[in-house]
Scaffold this active site. Structure first.
Site, PDB file in Angstrom:
ATOM      1  N   ASP A  36       0.810  -1.221   0.000  1.00  0.00           N
ATOM      2  CA  ASP A  36       0.000   0.000   0.000  1.00  0.00           C
ATOM      3  C   ASP A  36       0.843   1.271   0.000  1.00  0.00           C
ATOM      4  O   ASP A  36       0.319   2.361   0.232  1.00  0.00           O
ATOM      5  CB  ASP A  36      -0.909   0.014   1.235  1.00  0.00           C
ATOM      6  CG  ASP A  36      -2.168  -0.781   0.977  1.00  0.00           C
ATOM      7  OD1 ASP A  36      -2.469  -1.039  -0.205  1.00  0.00           O
ATOM      8  OD2 ASP A  36      -2.835  -1.149   1.958  1.00  0.00           O
ATOM      9  N   HIS A 240      27.972   6.345 -11.741  1.00  0.00           N
ATOM     10  CA  HIS A 240      26.600   6.344 -11.230  1.00  0.00           C
ATOM     11  C   HIS A 240      26.484   5.684  -9.857  1.00  0.00           C
ATOM     12  O   HIS A 240      25.451   5.100  -9.530  1.00  0.00           O
ATOM     13  CB  HIS A 240      25.653   5.678 -12.233  1.00  0.00           C
ATOM     14  CG  HIS A 240      25.425   6.524 -13.450  1.00  0.00           C
ATOM     15  ND1 HIS A 240      24.880   6.042 -14.609  1.00  0.00           N
ATOM     16  CD2 HIS A 240      25.678   7.828 -13.682  1.00  0.00           C
ATOM     17  CE1 HIS A 240      24.810   7.019 -15.500  1.00  0.00           C
ATOM     18  NE2 HIS A 240      25.304   8.113 -14.956  1.00  0.00           N
ATOM     19  N   ASP A 257      27.759  14.316  -5.471  1.00  0.00           N
ATOM     20  CA  ASP A 257      26.964  14.896  -6.562  1.00  0.00           C
ATOM     21  C   ASP A 257      25.530  14.872  -6.068  1.00  0.00           C
ATOM     22  O   ASP A 257      24.905  13.807  -6.018  1.00  0.00           O
ATOM     23  CB  ASP A 257      27.145  14.066  -7.835  1.00  0.00           C
ATOM     24  CG  ASP A 257      26.406  14.663  -9.033  1.00  0.00           C
ATOM     25  OD1 ASP A 257      25.557  15.551  -8.839  1.00  0.00           O
ATOM     26  OD2 ASP A 257      26.687  14.224 -10.174  1.00  0.00           O
ATOM     27  N   ASP A 268      21.980  20.936  -9.439  1.00  0.00           N
ATOM     28  CA  ASP A 268      22.861  19.800  -9.729  1.00  0.00           C
ATOM     29  C   ASP A 268      24.295  20.237  -9.444  1.00  0.00           C
ATOM     30  O   ASP A 268      24.891  20.961 -10.244  1.00  0.00           O
ATOM     31  CB  ASP A 268      22.662  19.411 -11.209  1.00  0.00           C
ATOM     32  CG  ASP A 268      23.420  18.155 -11.600  1.00  0.00           C
ATOM     33  OD1 ASP A 268      24.009  17.501 -10.714  1.00  0.00           O
ATOM     34  OD2 ASP A 268      23.411  17.829 -12.805  1.00  0.00           O
ATOM     35  N   HIS A 351      32.873  11.433 -19.771  1.00  0.00           N
ATOM     36  CA  HIS A 351      31.532  11.992 -19.968  1.00  0.00           C
ATOM     37  C   HIS A 351      31.631  13.406 -20.535  1.00  0.00           C
ATOM     38  O   HIS A 351      32.707  13.964 -20.641  1.00  0.00           O
ATOM     39  CB  HIS A 351      30.720  11.959 -18.665  1.00  0.00           C
ATOM     40  CG  HIS A 351      31.318  12.712 -17.508  1.00  0.00           C
ATOM     41  ND1 HIS A 351      31.253  14.070 -17.394  1.00  0.00           N
ATOM     42  CD2 HIS A 351      31.990  12.279 -16.412  1.00  0.00           C
ATOM     43  CE1 HIS A 351      31.838  14.447 -16.269  1.00  0.00           C
ATOM     44  NE2 HIS A 351      32.314  13.371 -15.652  1.00  0.00           N
ATOM     45  N   HIS A 355      24.985  19.620 -19.423  1.00  0.00           N
ATOM     46  CA  HIS A 355      23.671  19.300 -19.984  1.00  0.00           C
ATOM     47  C   HIS A 355      22.728  20.415 -19.585  1.00  0.00           C
ATOM     48  O   HIS A 355      22.981  21.169 -18.635  1.00  0.00           O
ATOM     49  CB  HIS A 355      23.177  17.948 -19.447  1.00  0.00           C
ATOM     50  CG  HIS A 355      23.244  17.819 -17.942  1.00  0.00           C
ATOM     51  ND1 HIS A 355      22.277  18.313 -17.114  1.00  0.00           N
ATOM     52  CD2 HIS A 355      24.184  17.284 -17.112  1.00  0.00           C
ATOM     53  CE1 HIS A 355      22.595  18.076 -15.856  1.00  0.00           C
ATOM     54  NE2 HIS A 355      23.765  17.456 -15.814  1.00  0.00           N
ATOM     55  N   HIS A 362      18.329  16.408 -16.230  1.00  0.00           N
ATOM     56  CA  HIS A 362      18.799  16.423 -17.620  1.00  0.00           C
ATOM     57  C   HIS A 362      17.622  16.991 -18.401  1.00  0.00           C
ATOM     58  O   HIS A 362      16.729  16.270 -18.821  1.00  0.00           O
ATOM     59  CB  HIS A 362      19.184  15.028 -18.103  1.00  0.00           C
ATOM     60  CG  HIS A 362      20.436  14.527 -17.438  1.00  0.00           C
ATOM     61  ND1 HIS A 362      20.991  13.302 -17.705  1.00  0.00           N
ATOM     62  CD2 HIS A 362      21.265  15.100 -16.529  1.00  0.00           C
ATOM     63  CE1 HIS A 362      22.089  13.144 -16.980  1.00  0.00           C
ATOM     64  NE2 HIS A 362      22.270  14.223 -16.251  1.00  0.00           N
ATOM     65  N   GLU A 391      30.622  20.557 -15.733  1.00  0.00           N
ATOM     66  CA  GLU A 391      31.024  19.500 -14.808  1.00  0.00           C
ATOM     67  C   GLU A 391      32.152  18.598 -15.308  1.00  0.00           C
ATOM     68  O   GLU A 391      31.944  17.418 -15.536  1.00  0.00           O
ATOM     69  CB  GLU A 391      29.812  18.654 -14.433  1.00  0.00           C
ATOM     70  CG  GLU A 391      28.947  18.160 -15.599  1.00  0.00           C
ATOM     71  CD  GLU A 391      27.794  17.271 -15.115  1.00  0.00           C
ATOM     72  OE1 GLU A 391      28.071  16.300 -14.418  1.00  0.00           O
ATOM     73  OE2 GLU A 391      26.640  17.569 -15.459  1.00  0.00           O
ATOM     74  N   TYR A 395      38.874  10.666 -13.448  1.00  0.00           N
ATOM     75  CA  TYR A 395      38.616   9.439 -12.695  1.00  0.00           C
ATOM     76  C   TYR A 395      39.730   8.450 -13.032  1.00  0.00           C
ATOM     77  O   TYR A 395      39.859   8.044 -14.187  1.00  0.00           O
ATOM     78  CB  TYR A 395      37.250   8.848 -13.078  1.00  0.00           C
ATOM     79  CG  TYR A 395      36.175   9.917 -13.114  1.00  0.00           C
ATOM     80  CD1 TYR A 395      35.468  10.261 -11.967  1.00  0.00           C
ATOM     81  CD2 TYR A 395      35.904  10.627 -14.298  1.00  0.00           C
ATOM     82  CE1 TYR A 395      34.512  11.270 -11.998  1.00  0.00           C
ATOM     83  CE2 TYR A 395      34.950  11.630 -14.335  1.00  0.00           C
ATOM     84  CZ  TYR A 395      34.258  11.957 -13.179  1.00  0.00           C
ATOM     85  OH  TYR A 395      33.321  12.959 -13.220  1.00  0.00           O
ATOM     86  N   ARG A 412      35.162  15.320  -9.538  1.00  0.00           N
ATOM     87  CA  ARG A 412      34.307  16.088 -10.446  1.00  0.00           C
ATOM     88  C   ARG A 412      33.939  17.388  -9.741  1.00  0.00           C
ATOM     89  O   ARG A 412      33.790  17.408  -8.509  1.00  0.00           O
ATOM     90  CB  ARG A 412      33.045  15.299 -10.818  1.00  0.00           C
ATOM     91  CG  ARG A 412      32.093  16.066 -11.736  1.00  0.00           C
ATOM     92  CD  ARG A 412      31.028  15.187 -12.421  1.00  0.00           C
ATOM     93  NE  ARG A 412      30.110  14.555 -11.520  1.00  0.00           N
ATOM     94  CZ  ARG A 412      30.133  13.277 -11.176  1.00  0.00           C
ATOM     95  NH1 ARG A 412      31.069  12.465 -11.667  1.00  0.00           N
ATOM     96  NH2 ARG A 412      29.246  12.768 -10.331  1.00  0.00           N
ATOM     97  N   GLU A 414      31.134  20.445 -10.302  1.00  0.00           N
ATOM     98  CA  GLU A 414      29.955  20.750 -11.124  1.00  0.00           C
ATOM     99  C   GLU A 414      29.214  21.965 -10.581  1.00  0.00           C
ATOM    100  O   GLU A 414      28.862  22.008  -9.403  1.00  0.00           O
ATOM    101  CB  GLU A 414      29.002  19.538 -11.134  1.00  0.00           C
ATOM    102  CG  GLU A 414      27.694  19.798 -11.864  1.00  0.00           C
ATOM    103  CD  GLU A 414      26.821  18.557 -11.994  1.00  0.00           C
ATOM    104  OE1 GLU A 414      26.898  17.666 -11.130  1.00  0.00           O
ATOM    105  OE2 GLU A 414      26.047  18.499 -12.967  1.00  0.00           O
TER     106      GLU A 414
HETATM  107  N1  GLY Z   1      23.638  14.521 -11.257  1.00  0.00           N
HETATM  108  C1  GLY Z   1      23.466  14.126 -12.582  1.00  0.00           C
HETATM  109  C2  GLY Z   1      24.435  14.755 -13.474  1.00  0.00           C
HETATM  110  O1  GLY Z   1      25.371  15.367 -13.010  1.00  0.00           O
HETATM  111  O2  GLY Z   1      24.299  14.726 -14.653  1.00  0.00           O
HETATM  112 MN    MN Z   2      24.962  17.199 -14.074  1.00  0.00          MN
HETATM  113 MN    MN Z   3      25.457  16.091 -11.008  1.00  0.00          MN
END
Ligand code: GLY
Ligand code: MN
Ligand code: MN
Length: 444
Positions: A36, A240, A257, A268, A351, A355, A362, A391, A395, A412, A414
């Site tokens: 539930d 991730h 992050d 973000d 990466h 974005h 995103h 960002e 790594y 990272r 960002e």
């Molecule tokens: N937190 C998701 C990204 O940095 O794209």
């Molecule tokens: Mn991001």
């Molecule tokens: Mn992020």
């Protein structure tokens, strides 16, 4: 007129330019987690953008005629019994008045009303092929209109994907959206500062996550905008990773992050800091490279620049840094131009540098200029009002030929950038970032 009504008018004007028709925009369904227990309810971003209405079981219908137009909400009826259990419902009448719709009906009237509205409409606008349930409903409604063909009623001859217009509108944030995004960014910045102040070797990742969530919620954020990453030591090299139960070791870096969602808008932010409050030599060396890469990307983020200029600027600094530190061996890979041309930097930076950011982390919006001639569409030109993340990262997974001093370092940095008339504004600038700022706040 409220901001949501202004957006509806804008969409209607676009629909009229395409010959008019009926747009059907449902909110998100509720989702059950188990037994539930529901997942926390989150409205659909398109629906909210045009309505400001956050209750589940609601559909917005816009009718764009030649001269007249109408915005109609279908929503749950008042129901004392259900409201005792689940909470307040506006009901159609109150929702119509409060949110400024021309008309509002109970959601149960949808199946009866939509075929009537689609009769003789030139086109139907909805998110084509996004959701099987809506596709099925639209097919059924169109079928019902077609059945009246002998009575002289025509079904829409065209279907447009309403996202084609809405994505472009959402890409450019209006003043109300920017105000909310600034506030979301400030809350998230404070959360990162709080995590830095409280972090100690011996803590677990989830304990730092709790500090973030505490700061989000106590400042009015409804949810995190996405699942927080709190990654200590080698976990930072898993892109991730979520917040797990790993213990922060003395000498580890911690990568966080995390960003809150406030009134439907995401933030973000990523920061990376030493668990014990002081960067080691190798950590600092790579950190300064990522920071310089971010500064280069930020300098390349502004009006008339291409979306990818920031990425290209960051990659150049990162690639040079990889050569300078020996992460990449110049005897094997050549100079910085070779590293960029052949993509060797991707071993440590896999990466993109940013974005779009908005209601979705995103966010929607074309990255390429799809109106440009030819098959190879150029990257989008940045314009004031767009919001994007910046960002870069490095790594370093253990590998042969990679200096051991750098193994398992993941960094990272960002920030969220609003494109302005003469550059960009970092709306997340309150989160400590330089080595000196981070070490100072961690001493507190
Ligand atoms: N937190 C998701 C990204 O940095 O794209
Ligand atoms: Mn991001
Ligand atoms: Mn992020």
């Amino acid at each position: 007129m409220n901001q949501f009504a202004i957006r509806r008018e804008k969409l209607i004007a676009h629909m009229q330019a395409l010959g008019g028709g009926v747009a059907i925009i449902p909110t998100a369904p509720e989702a059950m987690r188990n037994a539930d227990a529901d997942y926390p309810y989150r409205h659909d971003s398109y629906f909210y953008y045009l309505s400001g209405f956050t209750e589940p079981e609601a559909v917005l219908v816009l009718v764009a005629g030649h001269a007249a137009s109408q915005s109609i909400l279908f929503c749950r009826e008042k129901n004392l019994e259900r409201e005792i259990w689940d909470g307040y419902r506006h009901g159609p009448e109150a929702a119509r008045g409060k949110f400024g719709f021309d008309a509002a009906y109970p959601i149960d009237a949808l199946d009866g009303e939509i075929p009537r509205l689609l009769a003789n409409a030139p086109a139907v606008f909805y998110a084509l092929g996004r959701d099987a349930r809506l596709d099925r409903q639209v097919r059924k409604w169109l079928g019902e209109v077609r059945m009246q063909g002998r009575a002289g009623i025509a079904a829409p001859a065209q279907a447009y994907d309403v996202r084609m217009v809405l994505d472009e509108m959402r890409l450019f944030k209006d003043a109300e959206e920017i105000a909310v995004m600034r506030r979301a960014a400030q809350i998230s910045s404070a959360a990162h500062a709080r995590a830095m102040r409280t972090a100690r070797p011996g803590q677990r990742e989830y304990q730092l996550e709790a500090e973030l969530l505490h700061e989000f919620r106590r400042n009015g954020s409804q949810f995190p905008a996405y699942t927080s990453i709190v990654a200590t030591g080698p976990n930072a090299c898993v892109l991730h990773y979520r917040a797990g139960d790993a213990v922060l070791q003395d000498g580890d870096l911690v990568l966080i992050d995390a960003g809150c969602e406030l009134d439907g808008y995401a933030s973000d932010i990523t920061r990376t800091f030493p668990a014990n409050g002081v960067f080691s030599g190798p950590q600092r060396a790579l950190y300064e490279i990522v920071l310089a890469a971010q500064e280069a990307a930020i300098a390349a983020t502004g009006p008339d620049r291409r979306f990818t200029d920031g990425h290209d600027a960051a990659v150049r600094v990162l690639a040079q840094g990889m050569l300078d530190t020996g992460l990449l061996d110049t005897n094997k890979v050549g100079g910085v131009d070779d590293v960029i041309a052949k993509g060797d930097y991707r071993q440590f930076y896999m990466h993109r540098t940013g974005h779009w950011l908005g209601m979705d982390v995103h966010d929607v919006g074309e990255y390429r200029d799809r109106d440009a001639p030819g098959p190879d569409k150029p990257w989008r030109t940045l314009r004031p009002g767009m919001v994007l993340t910046v960002e870069p990262g490095i790594y370093v997974r253990p590998a042969e030929g990679v200096p051991e001093a750098y193994w398992n370092i993941g960094i990272r940095i960002e920030d969220d950038a609003l494109v302005t008339a003469d550059g960009c504004e970092l709306i997340t600038a309150d989160a400590p970032k330089s080595v000196a700022e981070i070490e100072a706040i961690m001493r507190q």
